[in-house]
Design a protein around this motif. Structure first.
Motif, PDB file in Angstrom:
ATOM      1  N   PHE A  11       0.826  -1.212   0.000  1.00 40.75           N
ATOM      2  CA  PHE A  11       0.000   0.000   0.000  1.00 40.75           C
ATOM      3  C   PHE A  11       0.858   1.258   0.000  1.00 40.75           C
ATOM      4  N   SER A  12       1.974   1.227   0.702  1.00 45.40           N
ATOM      5  CA  SER A  12       2.859   2.397   0.733  1.00 45.40           C
ATOM      6  C   SER A  12       3.479   2.658  -0.631  1.00 45.40           C
ATOM      7  N   VAL A  14       2.248   1.799  -3.594  1.00 51.46           N
ATOM      8  CA  VAL A  14       1.208   2.317  -4.494  1.00 51.46           C
ATOM      9  C   VAL A  14       0.865   3.758  -4.139  1.00 51.46           C
ATOM     10  N   LEU A  15       0.853   4.080  -2.851  1.00 57.19           N
ATOM     11  CA  LEU A  15       0.561   5.442  -2.412  1.00 57.19           C
ATOM     12  C   LEU A  15       1.618   6.422  -2.914  1.00 57.19           C
ATOM     13  N   SER A  18       1.254   6.780  -6.794  1.00 59.37           N
ATOM     14  CA  SER A  18       0.102   7.598  -7.176  1.00 59.37           C
ATOM     15  C   SER A  18       0.320   9.067  -6.820  1.00 59.37           C
ATOM     16  N   ASN A  41      -5.389   4.074  -0.855  1.00 60.60           N
ATOM     17  CA  ASN A  41      -4.285   3.335  -0.240  1.00 60.60           C
ATOM     18  C   ASN A  41      -3.952   3.874   1.149  1.00 60.60           C
ATOM     19  N   CYS A  44      -6.360   2.261   3.394  1.00 59.19           N
ATOM     20  CA  CYS A  44      -5.973   0.871   3.673  1.00 59.19           C
ATOM     21  C   CYS A  44      -4.867   0.810   4.729  1.00 59.19           C
TER      22      CYS A  44
END
Length: 218
Positions: A11-12, A14-15, A18, A41, A44
């Protein structure tokens, strides 16, 4: 490495990706969509940290309301991004310096949180009440004055935004409540005195006499 750690790194990553695409995407609509992905994210990650209230608030408020409004405004205004990007490389060194300074400040503040070997165990009160109720108690007791100051600042920002975007149009018709309150009955109705009898105009009198003469001759 457990599954929670793996999900945190995913998640980190992807964050961060993005967030980078938000400022580098050529289209403003794509940038807004990448920002939605970043918010999702972040929610999440908050779920992994057992902050369910903050996660669902981020999804409902920012993704469900604010970003939809952003997309609506961007698509309605049809912003020309070419003019916005003019002078990008000219201001890039200054922007990079400010970004690096902000990153160092955030690292200095958050570095203490990475020194913990394990998360502290929640207390019995926290397990009984839940993090949402504890958050409400902390906000309205310990952080009441900062909350009120933030509310006043947001109110000032709302009033300033309305004042800056308020434009008077010549072809628009509107009512003034102040003039409506100050109005008097004499301004709405005027009584005009008239004579009880009205003289017959000369043209009508001549026509009536001619009609009588024609009847007498017949």
């Amino acid at each position: 490495m457990d599954i929670t750690t793996v999900l945190f790194y995913i998640f980190s990553a992807v964050l961060l990706g993005s967030a980078f695409r938000v400022i580098t995407a050529p289209s403003t609509v794509h940038a807004a969509l990448f920002l939605i992905l970043g918010f999702f994210n972040a929610a999440c990650i908050w779920m992994l940290l057992k902050a369910e209230f903050l996660a669902i608030t981020l999804v409902l408020v920012y993704i469900g309301a604010v970003m939809v409004l952003f997309l609506f405004v961007v698509m309605m205004l049809d912003i020309n991004s070419d003019k916005v990007r003019q002078g990008f490389w000219k201001h890039l060194p200054l922007g990079g310096l400010v970004g690096a300074f902000a990153a160092l400040e955030m690292a200095a503040v958050l570095m203490g949180g990475f020194r913990l070997n394990a998360a502290p165990e929640p207390s019995a009160l926290a397990l009984q009440l839940g993090n949402t109720k504890l958050l409400g108690i902390a906000i309205y007791t310990q952080y009441l004055y900062p909350l009120e100051i933030a509310a006043v600042l947001l109110l000032v920002a709302i009033i300033a935004a309305i004042a800056l975007t308020l434009r008077g149009r010549k072809d628009s018709r509107s009512q003034n409540p102040g003039d409506q309150v100050k109005v008097k009955k004499g301004d709405r109705l005027r009584i005009v005195k008239m004579a009880p009898t009205v003289e017959v105009p000369a043209v009508e009198a001549t026509a009536a006499a001619a009609a009588e003469n024609s009847k007498g001759a017949a």
